[in-house]
Design a protein around this motif. Sequence first.
Motif, PDB file in Angstrom:
ATOM      1  N   PRO A  42       0.831  -1.207   0.000  1.00 29.48           N
ATOM      2  CA  PRO A  42       0.000   0.000   0.000  1.00 29.48           C
ATOM      3  C   PRO A  42       0.868   1.261   0.000  1.00 29.48           C
ATOM      4  CG  PRO A  42      -0.851  -1.585   1.572  1.00 29.48           C
ATOM      5  CD  PRO A  42       0.483  -2.109   1.110  1.00 29.48           C
ATOM      6  N   TRP A  43       0.460   2.253  -0.793  1.00 33.01           N
ATOM      7  CA  TRP A  43       1.197   3.524  -0.870  1.00 33.01           C
ATOM      8  C   TRP A  43       1.106   4.279   0.450  1.00 33.01           C
ATOM      9  CZ3 TRP A  43       4.802   6.373  -2.716  1.00 33.01           C
ATOM     10  CH2 TRP A  43       4.736   7.767  -2.717  1.00 33.01           C
ATOM     11  N   LYS A  44      -0.068   4.384   0.986  1.00 33.86           N
ATOM     12  CA  LYS A  44      -0.313   5.031   2.274  1.00 33.86           C
ATOM     13  C   LYS A  44      -1.420   4.247   2.981  1.00 33.86           C
ATOM     14  CE  LYS A  44       2.162   8.862   1.522  1.00 33.86           C
ATOM     15  NZ  LYS A  44       3.259   9.305   2.318  1.00 33.86           N
ATOM     16  N   THR A  45      -1.551   4.455   4.278  1.00 34.67           N
ATOM     17  CA  THR A  45      -2.541   3.683   5.040  1.00 34.67           C
ATOM     18  C   THR A  45      -3.921   4.325   5.084  1.00 34.67           C
ATOM     19  OG1 THR A  45      -1.811   4.738   7.094  1.00 34.67           O
ATOM     20  CG2 THR A  45      -0.788   2.620   6.513  1.00 34.67           C
ATOM     21  N   ARG A  46      -4.038   5.583   4.779  1.00 35.47           N
ATOM     22  CA  ARG A  46      -5.348   6.240   4.844  1.00 35.47           C
ATOM     23  C   ARG A  46      -6.272   5.673   3.774  1.00 35.47           C
ATOM     24  NH1 ARG A  46      -2.294  11.669   5.826  1.00 35.47           N
ATOM     25  NH2 ARG A  46      -2.226  11.614   8.088  1.00 35.47           N
ATOM     26  N   PRO A  47      -7.551   5.512   4.123  1.00 39.76           N
ATOM     27  CA  PRO A  47      -8.505   4.872   3.200  1.00 39.76           C
ATOM     28  C   PRO A  47      -8.611   5.536   1.831  1.00 39.76           C
ATOM     29  CG  PRO A  47      -9.473   5.069   5.388  1.00 39.76           C
ATOM     30  CD  PRO A  47      -8.173   5.815   5.422  1.00 39.76           C
ATOM     31  N   ALA A  48      -8.401   6.825   1.745  1.00 40.16           N
ATOM     32  CA  ALA A  48      -8.513   7.504   0.452  1.00 40.16           C
ATOM     33  C   ALA A  48      -7.458   7.025  -0.537  1.00 40.16           C
ATOM     34  CB  ALA A  48      -8.415   9.021   0.637  1.00 40.16           C
ATOM     35  N   VAL A 101      -0.700   1.753  -4.936  1.00 40.98           N
ATOM     36  CA  VAL A 101       0.355   0.937  -4.338  1.00 40.98           C
ATOM     37  C   VAL A 101       1.724   1.439  -4.782  1.00 40.98           C
ATOM     38  CG1 VAL A 101      -1.075  -1.150  -4.128  1.00 40.98           C
ATOM     39  CG2 VAL A 101       0.225  -0.746  -6.232  1.00 40.98           C
ATOM     40  N   GLU A 102       2.739   1.012  -4.050  1.00 36.50           N
ATOM     41  CA  GLU A 102       4.132   1.274  -4.418  1.00 36.50           C
ATOM     42  C   GLU A 102       4.767  -0.049  -4.818  1.00 36.50           C
ATOM     43  OE1 GLU A 102       8.350   2.741  -2.425  1.00 36.50           O
ATOM     44  OE2 GLU A 102       6.468   3.175  -1.369  1.00 36.50           O
ATOM     45  N   ASP A 103       5.504  -0.026  -5.920  1.00 41.33           N
ATOM     46  CA  ASP A 103       6.147  -1.259  -6.372  1.00 41.33           C
ATOM     47  C   ASP A 103       7.582  -1.359  -5.873  1.00 41.33           C
ATOM     48  OD1 ASP A 103       7.517   0.550  -8.067  1.00 41.33           O
ATOM     49  OD2 ASP A 103       7.390  -0.752  -9.794  1.00 41.33           O
ATOM     50  N   SER A 104       8.065  -2.592  -5.791  1.00 36.78           N
ATOM     51  CA  SER A 104       9.463  -2.902  -5.509  1.00 36.78           C
ATOM     52  C   SER A 104       9.876  -4.012  -6.455  1.00 36.78           C
ATOM     53  CB  SER A 104       9.646  -3.385  -4.066  1.00 36.78           C
ATOM     54  OG  SER A 104       9.432  -2.343  -3.152  1.00 36.78           O
ATOM     55  N   VAL A 105      10.988  -3.811  -7.149  1.00 38.05           N
ATOM     56  CA  VAL A 105      11.493  -4.794  -8.111  1.00 38.05           C
ATOM     57  C   VAL A 105      12.990  -4.929  -7.884  1.00 38.05           C
ATOM     58  CG1 VAL A 105      11.769  -5.386 -10.550  1.00 38.05           C
ATOM     59  CG2 VAL A 105       9.751  -4.082  -9.814  1.00 38.05           C
ATOM     60  N   TYR A 106      13.442  -6.146  -7.617  1.00 37.80           N
ATOM     61  CA  TYR A 106      14.870  -6.407  -7.427  1.00 37.80           C
ATOM     62  C   TYR A 106      15.260  -7.678  -8.164  1.00 37.80           C
ATOM     63  CZ  TYR A 106      15.129  -2.757  -3.942  1.00 37.80           C
ATOM     64  OH  TYR A 106      15.092  -1.534  -3.322  1.00 37.80           O
ATOM     65  N   VAL A 107      16.399  -7.620  -8.836  1.00 37.89           N
ATOM     66  CA  VAL A 107      16.912  -8.737  -9.619  1.00 37.89           C
ATOM     67  C   VAL A 107      18.276  -9.139  -9.065  1.00 37.89           C
ATOM     68  CG1 VAL A 107      17.687  -9.405 -11.931  1.00 37.89           C
ATOM     69  CG2 VAL A 107      15.652  -7.983 -11.667  1.00 37.89           C
TER      70      VAL A 107
END
Length: 164
Positions: free
Chosen positions: A70-76, A81-87
């Motif tokens: 989740p990008w932030k916890t507030r319902p709005a 979302v925030e992505d994370s990609v690692y190789v």
Amino acid sequence: MPTRAATPSDLPVVAEIYAHYVLTSVATFELDPPDEQEWRRRFDAVVAAGLPFLVVERDAEVLGYAYCAPWKTRPAYAGTVEDSVYVSPTAVGTGCGTELLHALLDACRAARLREVIAVIADTGDPASVELHRRLGFVDAGRLVGVGVKHGRRLDTLLLQCSLA
């Protein structure tokens, strides 16, 4: 390269891949590599939120992972979302990152998410930014000097991909 949903048995490799970047780069602002218990907590939180956590394999070896939180916890902010990609360092430049991010965006669409935010440390290496731009992310801003790691003061670049 097959991409699939991660399982708890993948977490030791996930931890190993990430530890490399924590210890040797400024790609993440984390200073200490999370242990397997912390990775299990993160994995469980992602799965419980109904968000994707994926791995990419070649010859049955996990070479990278990607997930959304989740990008932030507030319902709005629900639906963003925030992505994370690692190789794995041994798989950089082989298309694993592209495969992972493409599959992650597909999984986000399937989960009916609206926006994916990428927060990328401005390391001087354009690879991560270029990967995101190739897959539809657009520049959304820069946060100046927000991180300090390995004696460097670092900016973060914000990119955004609208899925709706």
